[in-house]
Scaffold this active site. Structure first.
Site, PDB file in Angstrom:
ATOM      1  N   ASP A 145      36.981 -48.841 -49.958  1.00  0.00           N
ATOM      2  CA  ASP A 145      36.764 -50.286 -50.019  1.00  0.00           C
ATOM      3  C   ASP A 145      35.640 -50.791 -49.125  1.00  0.00           C
ATOM      4  OD1 ASP A 145      39.428 -51.502 -47.785  1.00  0.00           O
ATOM      5  OD2 ASP A 145      37.957 -49.881 -47.589  1.00  0.00           O
ATOM      6  N   GLU A 146      34.749 -49.885 -48.674  1.00  0.00           N
ATOM      7  CA  GLU A 146      33.605 -50.351 -47.898  1.00  0.00           C
ATOM      8  C   GLU A 146      32.379 -49.506 -48.177  1.00  0.00           C
ATOM      9  OE1 GLU A 146      36.119 -49.282 -43.877  1.00  0.00           O
ATOM     10  OE2 GLU A 146      34.062 -49.895 -43.616  1.00  0.00           O
TER      11      GLU A 146
END
Lengths: 386, 83
Positions: free
Chosen positions: A108-109
């Site tokens: 998620d990054e």
């Protein structure tokens, strides 16, 4: 200050990613404290939670039992990794449409180097935020800075749904714990010396920091000044991981090899599979286990040559377990570290005899799932005998 | 949440490289999909599944999936208010 050469770096961080994906289409849950995690009866932990749940002090990694004691009325969802992986791919597709210098550091990054894109970093960040929202209905925060360190710190500062910049000049009043990589242990150690802000950290000389923090002091000296030369590589580049491993938490405490070896065999199989899949071999095997009083213990063994073979990892971990585990444990795990690419690992005069077997097993598992081909020990784990 | 796990008949259209569920029949009643809120893929062994969370014209929310081996649709659960 800094040697960034005028770079423009963004850190895109999805807001409460797992929880947000779970809430897609569940409008009736919006605004409520929602926790994604396993059954508390199985000693599971919080994987993600909404910001409403975070207001009660719940965070990822907390035990579900504790989380539910803080919010008894929370909605609990079990979650689906396949769902998160699908949405993660969609987000990465959006990011790649802006620049090929995009490095996903987790599900998620991601970091992006947008030095070649006209306009300010924040303008680009806002366009990215809007594009991700349109493609996935999910919000992200975009931190902007002249390097990865400051971009990452910026995204932490502006969460959730923010777009903002952090420069070295803006760092001074921030707490020392805001530096990316400074965890509670390091922050506490610095606190013992009265160092609670980045400004106070900067007042220390390089040698003073080294005497407090050892070798890490050198890195901290640079980071306190906002210096970070690490590039954002092109998409597809893989940074060598520091280690890789797996853990298993028992539903009840166990003490004897007959009780923990099946689970140890399974985590060694998973670690070996992951190492082979990633193209890495590890030179050090670390056994970790947690006692009944939650104390975490590790033991390491240096191997004669790096390995990616389940059986070699299990042999080393099993020997350490037999030698050191003398009281009930609640968790057992293994990891390999000092990783080198498989193709450059030093050849041995005594090649491991399990290479061909594991190669076949990997292909069977890829088609039919992890449990399609397991060792006898791991079979006991699957059958619930360990 | 109410677990269901029952077969349904689906009418869908193929658009932009993806399958979009339009309406389905379940227990002799037709449900019109007004929005696909979420979609993802999963695999079990060699079988691929396509999952959807859909909102119907009655404002109910269901999770459904398509099994690429059996080529059939299943209604997995209904999301009721609260959980």
């Amino acid at each position: 200050m800094g040697h960034d050469g005028g770079r423009k770096v963004l850190h895109v961080d999805m807001d409460a990613f797992f929880a947000s994906v779970e809430l897609l289409g569940r409008e009736e849950l919006r605004g409520r404290p929602v926790i994604v995690g396993g059954d508390p009866g199985f000693r599971s932990v919080v994987t993600s939670c909404t910001y409403e749940a975070r207001k009660y002090g719940v965070h990822a990694g907390m035990s579900m039992t504790r989380a539910l004691s803080l919010i008894p009325h929370a909605v609990v969802l079990s979650g689906s990794f396949a769902r998160y992986r699908t949405y993660s791919h969609r987000v990465l597709e959006v990011l790649l449409s802006f620049t090929p210098r995009m490095h996903a550091v987790s599900i998620d990054e991601a970091f992006l180097d947008v030095s070649g894109i006209p306009g300010s970093m924040e303008d680009t960040g806002q366009r990215i935020q809007k594009a991700v929202l349109e493609a996935t209905s999910l919000w992200c925060t975009v931190g902007c800075g002249p390097n990865r360190l400051l971009a990452k710190m910026a995204s932490n500062l502006y969460k959730p749904r923010g777009v903002g910049t952090l420069t070295p000049e803006m760092m001074t009043e921030l707490p020392a714990s805001a530096i990316w990589g400074v965890g509670p242990g390091t922050a506490s150690k610095l606190g013992n010396y009265g160092i609670d802000t980045i400004g106070k950290l900067r007042a220390l000389s390089r040698s003073a920091l080294r005497s407090i923090m050892g070798v890490y002091g050198e890195e901290l000296y640079r980071y306190a000044r906002g210096v970070d030369d690490r590039p954002v590589p092109f998409f597809g580049y893989r940074e060598p991981p520091k280690s890789m491993g797996h853990e298993h938490t028992f539903t009840r405490d166990v003490e004897y090899p007959g009780e923990y070896m099946p689970a140890l065999a399974m985590v060694c199989q998973r670690t070996g599979c992951r190492a082979r899949e990633g193209g890495w071999k590890g030179g050090v095997v670390t056994l970790k286990y947690r006692l009944r009083n939650l104390k975490r213990i590790t033991r390491r063994k240096i191997l004669p040559w790096p390995t990616d073979q389940d059986q070699t990892i299990l042999r080393a971990a099993g020997e350490m377990a037999a030698a050191h585990i003398k009281e009930p444990i609640r968790l057992i795990g293994v990891s390999i570290s000092h990783l080198v690419p498989s193709e450059t690992a030093q050849l041995s005069f005594f090649p491991e005899g399990t290479v061909a077997l594991n190669s076949v097993a990997d292909r069977v598992r890829e088609r039919h799932g992890e449990r399609a081909m397991v060792s006898g020990r791991a079979l006991e784990y699957i059958q619930g005998k360990g | 949440m109410q677990e269901l796990g029952e077969k349904i008949e689906m009418i869908c259209h193929f658009s932009g490289g993806s399958v979009v569920p339009c309406r389905f029949r379940w227990q002799n009643r037709v449900y019109h999909v007004v929005r696909v809120s979420s979609s993802w893929e999963s695999r079990r062994g060699t079988v691929k599944y396509f999952h959807y969370v859909v909102r119907t014209s009655d404002d109910d929310v269901y999770e459904i999936h398509f099994n690429t081996e059996s080529m059939g649709w299943v209604i997995d659960c209904e999301y009721s208010h609260g959980a």
